[in-house]
Design an enzyme around this catalytic site. Sequence first.
Site, PDB file in Angstrom:
ATOM      1  N   THR A  11      14.877  86.353  39.574  1.00 54.10           N
ATOM      2  CA  THR A  11      13.861  85.303  39.554  1.00 54.10           C
ATOM      3  C   THR A  11      13.695  84.677  40.935  1.00 54.10           C
ATOM      4  O   THR A  11      14.573  84.788  41.800  1.00 54.10           O
ATOM      5  CB  THR A  11      14.231  84.216  38.524  1.00 54.10           C
ATOM      6  OG1 THR A  11      13.103  83.350  38.318  1.00 54.10           O
ATOM      7  CG2 THR A  11      15.428  83.407  38.975  1.00 54.10           C
ATOM      8  N   GLU A  12      12.550  84.029  41.150  1.00 53.25           N
ATOM      9  CA  GLU A  12      12.258  83.299  42.396  1.00 53.25           C
ATOM     10  C   GLU A  12      12.327  84.204  43.622  1.00 53.25           C
ATOM     11  O   GLU A  12      12.832  83.801  44.679  1.00 53.25           O
ATOM     12  CB  GLU A  12      13.218  82.114  42.566  1.00 53.25           C
ATOM     13  CG  GLU A  12      13.149  81.087  41.462  1.00 53.25           C
ATOM     14  CD  GLU A  12      11.791  80.391  41.376  1.00 53.25           C
ATOM     15  OE1 GLU A  12      11.176  80.173  42.438  1.00 53.25           O
ATOM     16  OE2 GLU A  12      11.363  80.070  40.256  1.00 53.25           O
ATOM     17  N   LYS A  15       7.309  87.222  43.011  1.00 53.73           N
ATOM     18  CA  LYS A  15       6.366  87.999  42.187  1.00 53.73           C
ATOM     19  C   LYS A  15       4.962  87.423  42.254  1.00 53.73           C
ATOM     20  O   LYS A  15       3.982  88.159  42.399  1.00 53.73           O
ATOM     21  CB  LYS A  15       6.811  88.023  40.713  1.00 53.73           C
ATOM     22  CG  LYS A  15       8.035  88.822  40.412  1.00 53.73           C
ATOM     23  CD  LYS A  15       8.259  88.963  38.915  1.00 53.73           C
ATOM     24  CE  LYS A  15       8.304  87.665  38.162  1.00 53.73           C
ATOM     25  NZ  LYS A  15       9.411  86.766  38.579  1.00 53.73           N
ATOM     26  N   THR A  16       4.850  86.109  42.132  1.00 51.79           N
ATOM     27  CA  THR A  16       3.526  85.489  42.120  1.00 51.79           C
ATOM     28  C   THR A  16       2.868  85.581  43.489  1.00 51.79           C
ATOM     29  O   THR A  16       1.660  85.813  43.595  1.00 51.79           O
ATOM     30  CB  THR A  16       3.628  84.023  41.664  1.00 51.79           C
ATOM     31  OG1 THR A  16       4.178  83.988  40.341  1.00 51.79           O
ATOM     32  CG2 THR A  16       2.268  83.360  41.653  1.00 51.79           C
ATOM     33  N   LYS A  37      -0.678  86.395  33.801  1.00 55.69           N
ATOM     34  CA  LYS A  37       0.712  85.920  33.794  1.00 55.69           C
ATOM     35  C   LYS A  37       0.960  85.450  32.359  1.00 55.69           C
ATOM     36  O   LYS A  37       1.001  84.257  32.070  1.00 55.69           O
ATOM     37  CB  LYS A  37       0.889  84.776  34.796  1.00 55.69           C
ATOM     38  CG  LYS A  37       2.262  84.110  34.775  1.00 55.69           C
ATOM     39  CD  LYS A  37       3.312  84.908  35.480  1.00 55.69           C
ATOM     40  CE  LYS A  37       4.647  84.161  35.476  1.00 55.69           C
ATOM     41  NZ  LYS A  37       5.696  84.866  36.229  1.00 55.69           N
ATOM     42  N   SER A  41       7.523  80.017  32.380  1.00 56.43           N
ATOM     43  CA  SER A  41       8.352  78.843  32.101  1.00 56.43           C
ATOM     44  C   SER A  41       8.168  77.817  33.209  1.00 56.43           C
ATOM     45  O   SER A  41       7.770  78.151  34.321  1.00 56.43           O
ATOM     46  CB  SER A  41       9.826  79.256  32.013  1.00 56.43           C
ATOM     47  OG  SER A  41      10.041  80.194  30.990  1.00 56.43           O
ATOM     48  N   ASP A  52       2.644  79.237  38.510  1.00 54.94           N
ATOM     49  CA  ASP A  52       2.347  80.654  38.751  1.00 54.94           C
ATOM     50  C   ASP A  52       0.974  81.061  38.237  1.00 54.94           C
ATOM     51  O   ASP A  52       0.205  81.711  38.967  1.00 54.94           O
ATOM     52  CB  ASP A  52       3.431  81.533  38.124  1.00 54.94           C
ATOM     53  CG  ASP A  52       4.768  81.408  38.839  1.00 54.94           C
ATOM     54  OD1 ASP A  52       4.805  80.807  39.924  1.00 54.94           O
ATOM     55  OD2 ASP A  52       5.767  81.912  38.310  1.00 54.94           O
ATOM     56  N   GLU A 117       1.681  90.229  35.631  1.00 54.11           N
ATOM     57  CA  GLU A 117       2.907  89.728  36.261  1.00 54.11           C
ATOM     58  C   GLU A 117       3.912  89.358  35.189  1.00 54.11           C
ATOM     59  O   GLU A 117       3.603  88.599  34.253  1.00 54.11           O
ATOM     60  CB  GLU A 117       2.613  88.505  37.135  1.00 54.11           C
ATOM     61  CG  GLU A 117       3.856  88.003  37.853  1.00 54.11           C
ATOM     62  CD  GLU A 117       3.652  86.688  38.574  1.00 54.11           C
ATOM     63  OE1 GLU A 117       4.630  85.919  38.689  1.00 54.11           O
ATOM     64  OE2 GLU A 117       2.518  86.425  39.027  1.00 54.11           O
TER      65      GLU A 117
END
Length: 237
Positions: A11-12, A15-16, A37, A41, A52, A117
């Site tokens: 994560t982080e 991706k976005t 997307k 969360s 995102d 995504e």
Amino acid sequence: MSRFFVTATGTELGKTFVSAALLQGAQAAGLTVAGLKPVASGVDDGNLANSDPAVLLAAQGLEQDWPAVKRICPWHFTAALSPDMAAAREGRRVPFDDLVRFCRGTLDGPDEFVLVEGVGGVMAPLDERHTVLDWMAALDLPALLVAGTYLGTISHTLTALATLAGRGVPVAALILSESIDSPVPPVETAAAIRRFAPDLPILHLPRLAGPEGWRRSALYADLTRSGRTAAASTGRH
């Protein structure tokens, strides 16, 4: 028509940012685009503009209000946790079959360049039985795998590649999103990974200042040069 699933080793990792850069680049190249997307969360009124799904909408030149967010992200949750945990906090769940049908509604549409995504990493749980990997396999899309350049990324990346291969999910390209504290230059990280994945295109996404640095990225041109935009039209699409 090109279709990809954007996932990551964790994560982080960007991706976005990657998705936004590719959507804007494809649109600038004259293609019709759509970016989804479906699950997110940590989305609430306080951070909607920077969420995102809002970033993906901005990359497509669309409004970033709640109705627009809900159109591309039906399953959004307030807690910044894995989707199964965040949904449970609200007495909800991510209905896997509905999720797959929602994505296919856009994937089967007329847009020339479509991105889905994911959320978290390859094995992030969506519910009590399904992970992001199950979601990718159900959609039968080639993946764009995003990884960092932090210490440990080589092992994480090779593990993700092996996991995707084990489920028959093709990886169109690996995108190394440069971490803040990279112990070695990205080119050295790429060379180490390439020893174990010699045929995999590896693209470098440098750190670009500001929350909208994706607007200055040449990632779509790099992906096109790798020859993978055309290859992504295989399978269902």
